[in-house]
Scaffold this motif. Sequence first.
Motif, short mmCIF file in Angstrom:
data_model
loop_
_atom_site.label_atom_id
_atom_site.label_comp_id
_atom_site.label_asym_id
_atom_site.label_seq_id
_atom_site.Cartn_x
_atom_site.Cartn_y
_atom_site.Cartn_z
N ARG A 111 4.88 18.27 1.68
CA ARG A 111 3.66 18.22 0.89
C ARG A 111 3.62 16.77 0.31
O ARG A 111 2.39 16.15 0.28
N ASP A 112 4.60 16.32 -0.18
CA ASP A 112 4.63 14.85 -0.79
C ASP A 112 4.20 13.90 0.26
O ASP A 112 3.41 13.13 -0.03
N VAL A 113 4.72 14.15 1.31
CA VAL A 113 4.45 13.04 2.60
C VAL A 113 2.83 13.18 2.86
O VAL A 113 2.16 12.15 3.10
N LYS A 114 2.42 14.41 3.07
CA LYS A 114 1.03 14.59 3.35
C LYS A 114 0.11 13.95 2.40
O LYS A 114 -0.96 13.42 2.53
N ASN B 146 0.86 -1.25 -0.04
CA ASN B 146 0.18 -0.07 0.10
C ASN B 146 0.89 1.48 0.09
O ASN B 146 0.60 2.32 -0.71
N ASN B 147 1.91 1.45 0.67
CA ASN B 147 2.91 2.35 0.84
C ASN B 147 3.44 2.48 -0.63
O ASN B 147 3.55 3.80 -1.14
N LYS B 148 3.93 1.36 -1.35
CA LYS B 148 4.55 1.92 -2.81
C LYS B 148 3.43 2.32 -3.77
O LYS B 148 3.76 3.08 -4.38
N LEU B 149 2.32 1.68 -3.48
CA LEU B 149 0.99 2.09 -4.28
C LEU B 149 0.72 3.82 -3.86
O LEU B 149 0.52 4.51 -4.70
N GLY B 150 0.82 3.97 -2.76
CA GLY B 150 0.49 5.43 -2.38
C GLY B 150 1.71 6.28 -2.97
O GLY B 150 1.39 7.55 -3.31
N ILE B 151 2.85 6.02 -2.73
CA ILE B 151 3.94 6.76 -3.56
C ILE B 151 3.87 6.83 -4.87
O ILE B 151 4.06 7.90 -5.74
N LEU B 152 3.48 5.87 -5.66
CA LEU B 152 3.16 5.78 -7.13
C LEU B 152 2.09 7.03 -7.55
O LEU B 152 2.13 7.63 -8.41
N LEU B 153 0.88 6.86 -6.58
CA LEU B 153 0.00 7.61 -6.85
C LEU B 153 0.06 9.14 -6.66
O LEU B 153 -0.38 10.08 -7.56
N LEU C 46 1.49 14.62 -8.39
CA LEU C 46 2.45 15.69 -8.64
C LEU C 46 3.02 15.88 -9.97
O LEU C 46 3.60 16.87 -10.03
N GLY C 47 3.14 14.83 -10.79
CA GLY C 47 3.80 14.84 -12.06
C GLY C 47 5.27 14.76 -11.73
O GLY C 47 6.08 15.34 -12.81
N ARG C 48 5.87 14.38 -10.72
CA ARG C 48 7.38 14.42 -10.63
C ARG C 48 7.59 13.13 -9.59
O ARG C 48 6.98 12.50 -8.84
#
Length: 185
Positions: free
Chosen positions: A27-30, A5-12, A17-19
Amino acid sequence: MDNLNNKLGILLTQILLGRKYRSDEDRDVKIQYSILLLIDKVEKYLIILGLFSILGHVDIAIITGLTIELTRNYLGGIHMKTWYGCTAVTVLFYIVVLACGENIILSSKLQNSLWVSEIVVIALFAPIPSKQRPKYNQHRKNMIKARGIAGVLIIGAVSLGVKSYNNYIVWIWLLQIINRRDKRL
């Protein structure tokens, strides 16, 4: 499952963010954390709906979910450290609601008393403090209390219109009050 789920969350998050995801950016973490919460919630509801459809009680799963969504944020509860623990406790809560709602019928007077108790608990103690919740000023606390009481009144009105769910709803409220982590009650 937590790691997946963490990996999927990072991918999404990266897609949104487009980056590339940067764990040192607030912001990324939130954003990633919000996505992770959403993924976890959807997974839990799919598991619960699957189980309750097998049991023939999808309606009870939906009523339980709606009642929890309208009131849990104001009452707090047990928090688990892992996805498995959280999912197990959530599924167990739904099963206990079903079992109690089916087998332990509460009188109308007791149901009404618990309904009023739910409103009193929210009025006196919401928002329940926790490590995950920030400190609020009094105006914000009052707004949270008002939303919590409105949620209880909405569910209460629905339960008055559909009496067959009264006992389940009151069991949800009772279990939520018992399940609180704050020791002031």
